[in-house]
Design a protein around this motif. Structure first.
Motif, PDB file in Angstrom:
ATOM      1  N   ASP A  51      61.342  24.537  12.187  1.00  0.00           N
ATOM      2  CA  ASP A  51      60.450  23.582  12.856  1.00  0.00           C
ATOM      3  C   ASP A  51      61.250  22.447  13.485  1.00  0.00           C
ATOM      4  O   ASP A  51      60.958  22.008  14.606  1.00  0.00           O
ATOM      5  N   TYR A  52      62.268  21.967  12.772  1.00  0.00           N
ATOM      6  CA  TYR A  52      63.077  20.866  13.297  1.00  0.00           C
ATOM      7  C   TYR A  52      63.845  21.284  14.554  1.00  0.00           C
ATOM      8  O   TYR A  52      63.961  20.510  15.508  1.00  0.00           O
ATOM      9  N   VAL A  53      64.377  22.501  14.541  1.00  0.00           N
ATOM     10  CA  VAL A  53      65.120  22.990  15.712  1.00  0.00           C
ATOM     11  C   VAL A  53      64.209  23.048  16.926  1.00  0.00           C
ATOM     12  O   VAL A  53      64.580  22.611  18.027  1.00  0.00           O
ATOM     13  N   ARG A  54      62.999  23.580  16.737  1.00  0.00           N
ATOM     14  CA  ARG A  54      62.051  23.648  17.857  1.00  0.00           C
ATOM     15  C   ARG A  54      61.699  22.255  18.361  1.00  0.00           C
ATOM     16  O   ARG A  54      61.645  22.005  19.568  1.00  0.00           O
ATOM     17  N   TYR A  55      61.458  21.333  17.431  1.00  0.00           N
ATOM     18  CA  TYR A  55      61.102  19.975  17.831  1.00  0.00           C
ATOM     19  C   TYR A  55      62.230  19.317  18.620  1.00  0.00           C
ATOM     20  O   TYR A  55      61.998  18.711  19.679  1.00  0.00           O
ATOM     21  N   LEU A  56      63.457  19.406  18.121  1.00  0.00           N
ATOM     22  CA  LEU A  56      64.577  18.734  18.770  1.00  0.00           C
ATOM     23  C   LEU A  56      64.861  19.319  20.148  1.00  0.00           C
ATOM     24  O   LEU A  56      65.244  18.590  21.072  1.00  0.00           O
ATOM     25  N   LYS A  57      64.670  20.603  20.319  1.00  0.00           N
ATOM     26  CA  LYS A  57      64.851  21.195  21.647  1.00  0.00           C
ATOM     27  C   LYS A  57      63.884  20.587  22.652  1.00  0.00           C
ATOM     28  O   LYS A  57      64.225  20.387  23.819  1.00  0.00           O
ATOM     29  N   GLU A  58      62.682  20.292  22.195  1.00  0.00           N
ATOM     30  CA  GLU A  58      61.671  19.763  23.101  1.00  0.00           C
ATOM     31  C   GLU A  58      61.778  18.252  23.269  1.00  0.00           C
ATOM     32  O   GLU A  58      61.604  17.734  24.374  1.00  0.00           O
ATOM     33  N   ALA A  59      62.067  17.544  22.191  1.00  0.00           N
ATOM     34  CA  ALA A  59      62.024  16.080  22.239  1.00  0.00           C
ATOM     35  C   ALA A  59      63.350  15.449  22.643  1.00  0.00           C
ATOM     36  O   ALA A  59      63.370  14.371  23.244  1.00  0.00           O
ATOM     37  N   TYR A  60      64.451  16.108  22.311  1.00  0.00           N
ATOM     38  CA  TYR A  60      65.764  15.482  22.500  1.00  0.00           C
ATOM     39  C   TYR A  60      66.291  15.661  23.918  1.00  0.00           C
ATOM     40  O   TYR A  60      67.031  14.821  24.424  1.00  0.00           O
ATOM     41  N   TYR A  61      65.903  16.760  24.565  1.00  0.00           N
ATOM     42  CA  TYR A  61      66.511  17.123  25.843  1.00  0.00           C
ATOM     43  C   TYR A  61      65.544  16.974  27.010  1.00  0.00           C
ATOM     44  O   TYR A  61      64.352  17.256  26.896  1.00  0.00           O
ATOM     45  N   ALA A  62      66.093  16.536  28.153  1.00  0.00           N
ATOM     46  CA  ALA A  62      65.349  16.477  29.405  1.00  0.00           C
ATOM     47  C   ALA A  62      65.430  17.834  30.107  1.00  0.00           C
ATOM     48  O   ALA A  62      66.195  18.711  29.706  1.00  0.00           O
ATOM     49  N   LYS A  63      64.662  17.995  31.186  1.00  0.00           N
ATOM     50  CA  LYS A  63      64.587  19.294  31.859  1.00  0.00           C
ATOM     51  C   LYS A  63      65.594  19.513  32.988  1.00  0.00           C
ATOM     52  O   LYS A  63      65.934  20.652  33.278  1.00  0.00           O
ATOM     53  N   PRO A  64      66.059  18.466  33.689  1.00  0.00           N
ATOM     54  CA  PRO A  64      66.915  18.730  34.852  1.00  0.00           C
ATOM     55  C   PRO A  64      68.150  19.561  34.525  1.00  0.00           C
ATOM     56  O   PRO A  64      68.748  19.422  33.457  1.00  0.00           O
ATOM     57  N   GLU A  65      68.504  20.428  35.460  1.00  0.00           N
ATOM     58  CA  GLU A  65      69.727  21.223  35.389  1.00  0.00           C
ATOM     59  C   GLU A  65      70.426  21.066  36.731  1.00  0.00           C
ATOM     60  O   GLU A  65      69.929  21.537  37.755  1.00  0.00           O
ATOM     61  N   LEU A  66      71.585  20.379  36.731  1.00  0.00           N
ATOM     62  CA  LEU A  66      72.237  20.003  37.983  1.00  0.00           C
ATOM     63  C   LEU A  66      73.502  20.795  38.278  1.00  0.00           C
ATOM     64  O   LEU A  66      74.090  20.631  39.342  1.00  0.00           O
ATOM     65  N   ASN A  67      73.939  21.628  37.353  1.00  0.00           N
ATOM     66  CA  ASN A  67      75.148  22.431  37.558  1.00  0.00           C
ATOM     67  C   ASN A  67      76.335  21.576  37.995  1.00  0.00           C
ATOM     68  O   ASN A  67      76.981  21.839  39.015  1.00  0.00           O
ATOM     69  N   LEU A  68      76.619  20.542  37.216  1.00  0.00           N
ATOM     70  CA  LEU A  68      77.786  19.710  37.491  1.00  0.00           C
ATOM     71  C   LEU A  68      79.038  20.374  36.930  1.00  0.00           C
ATOM     72  O   LEU A  68      78.982  21.125  35.959  1.00  0.00           O
ATOM     73  N   ILE A  69      80.162  20.058  37.557  1.00  0.00           N
ATOM     74  CA  ILE A  69      81.446  20.551  37.084  1.00  0.00           C
ATOM     75  C   ILE A  69      82.432  19.393  37.066  1.00  0.00           C
ATOM     76  O   ILE A  69      82.395  18.520  37.937  1.00  0.00           O
ATOM     77  N   TYR A  70      83.278  19.352  36.041  1.00  0.00           N
ATOM     78  CA  TYR A  70      84.326  18.333  35.952  1.00  0.00           C
ATOM     79  C   TYR A  70      85.654  19.017  36.231  1.00  0.00           C
ATOM     80  O   TYR A  70      86.058  19.932  35.506  1.00  0.00           O
ATOM     81  N   THR A  71      86.315  18.600  37.285  1.00  0.00           N
ATOM     82  CA  THR A  71      87.616  19.174  37.615  1.00  0.00           C
ATOM     83  C   THR A  71      88.481  18.112  38.272  1.00  0.00           C
ATOM     84  O   THR A  71      87.978  17.254  39.012  1.00  0.00           O
ATOM     85  N   SER A  72      89.766  18.125  37.958  1.00  0.00           N
ATOM     86  CA  SER A  72      90.722  17.145  38.491  1.00  0.00           C
ATOM     87  C   SER A  72      90.254  15.715  38.250  1.00  0.00           C
ATOM     88  O   SER A  72      90.448  14.827  39.085  1.00  0.00           O
ATOM     89  N   GLY A  73      89.594  15.498  37.108  1.00  0.00           N
ATOM     90  CA  GLY A  73      89.227  14.150  36.701  1.00  0.00           C
ATOM     91  C   GLY A  73      87.931  13.613  37.267  1.00  0.00           C
ATOM     92  O   GLY A  73      87.594  12.447  37.041  1.00  0.00           O
ATOM     93  N   GLU A  74      87.160  14.438  37.991  1.00  0.00           N
ATOM     94  CA  GLU A  74      85.918  13.956  38.594  1.00  0.00           C
ATOM     95  C   GLU A  74      84.805  14.982  38.412  1.00  0.00           C
ATOM     96  O   GLU A  74      85.051  16.167  38.188  1.00  0.00           O
ATOM     97  N   TYR A  75      83.548  14.484  38.537  1.00  0.00           N
ATOM     98  CA  TYR A  75      82.371  15.353  38.479  1.00  0.00           C
ATOM     99  C   TYR A  75      81.919  15.704  39.898  1.00  0.00           C
ATOM    100  O   TYR A  75      81.911  14.847  40.795  1.00  0.00           O
ATOM    101  N   TYR A  76      81.501  16.954  40.073  1.00  0.00           N
ATOM    102  CA  TYR A  76      80.945  17.409  41.344  1.00  0.00           C
ATOM    103  C   TYR A  76      79.727  18.285  41.051  1.00  0.00           C
ATOM    104  O   TYR A  76      79.655  18.925  39.998  1.00  0.00           O
ATOM    105  N   ASN A  77      78.787  18.317  42.009  1.00  0.00           N
ATOM    106  CA  ASN A  77      77.697  19.282  41.871  1.00  0.00           C
ATOM    107  C   ASN A  77      78.141  20.597  42.488  1.00  0.00           C
ATOM    108  O   ASN A  77      78.668  20.646  43.600  1.00  0.00           O
TER     109      ASN A  77
END
Length: 524
Positions: free
Chosen positions: A135-161
Motif C-alpha cells: 500500500d505504501y509503495v502505491r501511495y508514494l508512486k502517486e503522491a511523491y512524483y509529478a507526471k512530466p517526462e522531459l527526457n533530459l540528458i546530462y552530458t559534458s557538465g550540462e543538461y539538455y532536452n
C-alpha cells in the motif's frame, strides 16, 4: 566471501524499475500514533547510522551530513502529521543517505523477498506483514512524483532536452541547454535536492551533483508549477512553466531508451569478419545470459579466427558476478583477482548481524582494525582483507591472446561496475566509455528491516570498498581507461533512429565507443 558479494536475486538500484504515478483511486493508509511516528523515525535513523558506512563517506568527502537532514526531517513530524506525510518523511530520510542500496523497497523487490528471502529466513519478518508496504509503495508512486517526462540528458557538465516537444501550443526544439529551475541556476538547484532525489550522481570533474530526472518530485512544483528556462543552439531563451499533472507532446519519435536496460532484455552477439572481433551485448548480469554468451563464443571460435572481444555492458544495472565469469573463464590468460579490502561499521547492530566482537576481529586472519589503506575518521569500522579470484581460467581455454574491451556508460551498477573495476587491474581487459558517477565497488547483501508500527520496509547497504585506494576520495571506485562521452548529436541519433543501435552496421558507423575499439586495435 559469502557476505562480500552483492546479492543476485533482485534489482540493485532502488528506482531502476520505477514506474511513475498513475491515476488510481486512493486507498486509505494504515495509521499509527504521533508518538509511534517519532519512535519509528528514531529507529530508522539509528539503523542507518549503525549499518551504513556510506553516510560517513558522504559526510567526510562530499559534505553531505545525514544526521543534519535526519534531525530536520524529524522536526516535521507533528501531532497533525498524516500517514501520507509521514511516509514521505521516511522516504526523504532514506534519500538523505545518498546511496543506491539504501532505500525503501519497491513492489518488485517485495515480490522477491516474499518468494525467496522470507522462506530462506534472510529477514526477520513474515509474508503477512508485507501487506502494508505494498500500500505504501502505491501511495508514494502517486503522491511523491509529478507526471512530466522531459527526457533530459546530462552530458559534458550540462543538461539538455533530448527530443523536441510541444506544450500548450508552444514548440520547443531538441538540444536546448537547461539554464535554471524555479529562478535558480540549475546546478545550484539540483544541489538542494538531497532529501528528494537519491542517489544523486556526482560529477567529480566539476564537483557537482546531477540527476536527469530531478524534476520528478512533486514537491518542487511551486503552486503546482515548475519553471524552467532553456537556451537553444542560437542562444534564444525558451521558458517552460509546466504543471505537475501535465505531460508534453513529443515532436520526435523516441525509438530507443538511454538508461538502464530491462531485466528481461537478452543477449546480442556478432562476429565482425574484417576485424576478427567477437561482440557481446549483455543487458543484465543474469547467469543464464553468461551461459548464452559462452555458448556463442565457443561456436565463434570453432568457425572463425577471433582476434579480440568486446563486452558491451552499457545500461547493465548489475546482478551476479558469476555471469561474466562464465564466459571470460574461457579466454582470459590469467586469473582476474583482487586483494580486496572492504569496510563495515563496528556498531552493535553489525556486530550482532555478522557474529563478531572486538576479540574475534583481533584474532582473525581476515578481519582487522588496521587495513593498511586510508580510512574514514568519523566512524569506527572493521575491515575484511581477502584475496579474491573473480575469474579463473578454465582448465581448457580457447586459443585467444587478444584484448577484451569493456564498453560502459553511466548506466552501470553493482556487478557491472565490478567488471569495469577488474578491467582497471588487468592488462588484457580494457575499459572504454563513461563512469557511472555513483559510488561503486564490491558491495554486500543489503540488510532489510521493517519498522515496528507502520511495517514500513527498507534496506541499507552495510559495506564500502577500499580496494586499491590511495586516498579516501577513491572509495568512489569509478574507473574507465579510455573516456569516451556521447555528443548531444550522437545521443539524439541513438534515441530516434529506427536502426538497431546494437546491430553491426550502427556499431561500425555511428557508435563512438566501438569506434575507439577499432582505433585501439589498429594502433596495436
Amino acid at each position: 566471501m559469502k557476505y562480500l558479494l552483492s546479492i543476485t536475486i533482485c534489482f540493485l538500484l532502488a528506482d531502476c524499475s520505477l514506474v511513475k504515478a498513475q491515476n488510481h483511486a486512493p486507498k486509505e493508509l494504515p495509521r499509527i500514533a504521533y508518538a509511534e511516528m517519532l519512535k519509528e523515525h528514531d529507529t530508522l535513523v539509528s539503523y542507518i547510522k549503525q549499518i551504513s558506512p556510506v553516510i560517513y563517506y558522504n559526510k567526510e568527502v562530499r559534505g553531505i551530513d545525514f544526521s543534519h537532514y535526519a534531525r530536520q526531517l524529524k522536526k516535521k513530524i507533528t501531532p497533525k502529521t498524516t500517514m501520507g506525510e509521514y511516509l514521505q518523511i521516511l522516504k526523504k530520510t532514506l534519500n538523505a543517505a545518498q546511496d543506491g542500496h539504501t532505500s525503501q523497497v519497491n513492489s518488485t523487490l517485495l515480490d522477491v523477498v516474499k518468494e525467496y528471502w522470507i522462506p530462506a529466513k534472510l529477514v526477520a519478518f513474515g509474508s503477512a506483514s508485507t501487506a502494508n508496504m505494498y500500500d505504501y509503495v502505491r501511495y508514494l508512486k502517486e503522491a511523491y512524483y509529478a507526471k512530466p517526462e522531459l527526457n533530459l540528458i546530462y552530458t559534458s557538465g550540462e543538461y539538455y532536452n533530448m527530443l523536441a516537444f510541444s506544450y500548450k501550443g508552444t514548440d520547443y526544439p531538441a538540444g536546448m541547454k537547461l539554464l535554471s529551475c524555479n529562478g535558480k541556476n540549475i546546478h545550484g538547484f539540483v544541489k538542494t535536492l538531497t532529501e528528494l532525489v537519491s542517489p544523486l550522481r556526482w560529477d567529480r570533474e566539476r564537483n557537482r551533483v546531477y540527476d536527469e530526472n530531478f524534476y520528478w518530485p512533486a514537491e518542487i512544483y511551486k503552486n503546482g508549477v515548475l519553471k524552467l528556462i532553456f537556451a537553444d543552439k542560437n542562444n534564444v531563451s525558451h521558458q517552460l512553466n509546466i504543471g505537475k499533472q501535465d505531460t508534453v507532446t513529443y515532436l520526435d519519435n523516441k525509438n530507443n531508451d538511454y538508461g538502464y536496460l530491462s531485466q528481461t532484455d537478452t543477449v546480442i552477439t556478432h562476429y565482425f569478419e574484417k576485424t576478427g572481433i567477437f561482440y557481446a551485448k549483455i543487458p543484465a548480469m543474469r547467469e543464464e545470459l553468461g551461459d548464452t554468451i559462452k555458448r556463442r563464443l565457443v561456436a565463434a571460435f570453432q568457425q572463425h579466427k577471433v582476434k579480440s572481444m568486446v563486452i558491451d555492458i552499457r545500461g547493465n544495472g548489475g546482478g551476479s558476478d558469476n555471469t561474466y565469469s562464465k564466459f571470460l573463464s574461457k579466454i582470459v590468460q590469467d586469473t582476474l583477482k583482487k586483494k580486496v579490502v572492504v569496510a563495515r561499521n563496528f556498531s552493535p547492530y553489525i556486530q550482532a548481524q555478522y557474529h563478531i566482537n572486538r576479540d574475534s576481529v583481533l584474532k582473525s586472519n581476515t578481519y582487522t582494525f588496521n587495513p593498511g589503506v586510508p580510512t574514514l575518521r568519523s566512524q569506527e569500522m572493521y575491515y575484511i582483507k581477502q584475496d579474491f579470484n573473480f575469474v579463473v581460467p578454465d582448465s581448457v581455454t580457447l586459443p585467444f591472446d587478444g584484448k577484451i574491451y569493456v564498453l560502459q556508460d553511466k548506466f552501470i551498477y553493482s556487478s557491472a561496475s565490478n567488471l569495469s573495476s577488474l578491467a582497471n587491474n588487468s592488462e588484457q581487459l580494457v575499459s572504454i566509455g563513461e563512469t557511472p558517477d555513483l559510488l561503486s565497488g564490491l558491495q554486500a547483501s543489503t540488510l532489510m528491516m521493517m519498522l515496528p508500527y507502520s511495517k514500513f520496509i527498507f534496506r541499507v547497504e552495510p559495506q564500502i570498498d577500499l580496494t586499491d585506494i590511495k586516498k579516501v576520495d577513491d572509495i568512489f571506485q569509478n574507473h574507465v581507461e579510455y573516456p569516451v562521452q556521447y555528443s548531444m548529436e550522437n545521443l539524439y541519433l541513438r534515441t530516434t533512429t529506427k536502426a538497431h543501435i546494437y546491430g553491426k552496421d550502427f556499431l561500425q558507423r555511428h557508435d563512438p565507443m566501438f569506434a575507439k575499439v577499432l582505433e585501439l586495435e589498429k594502433i596495436e
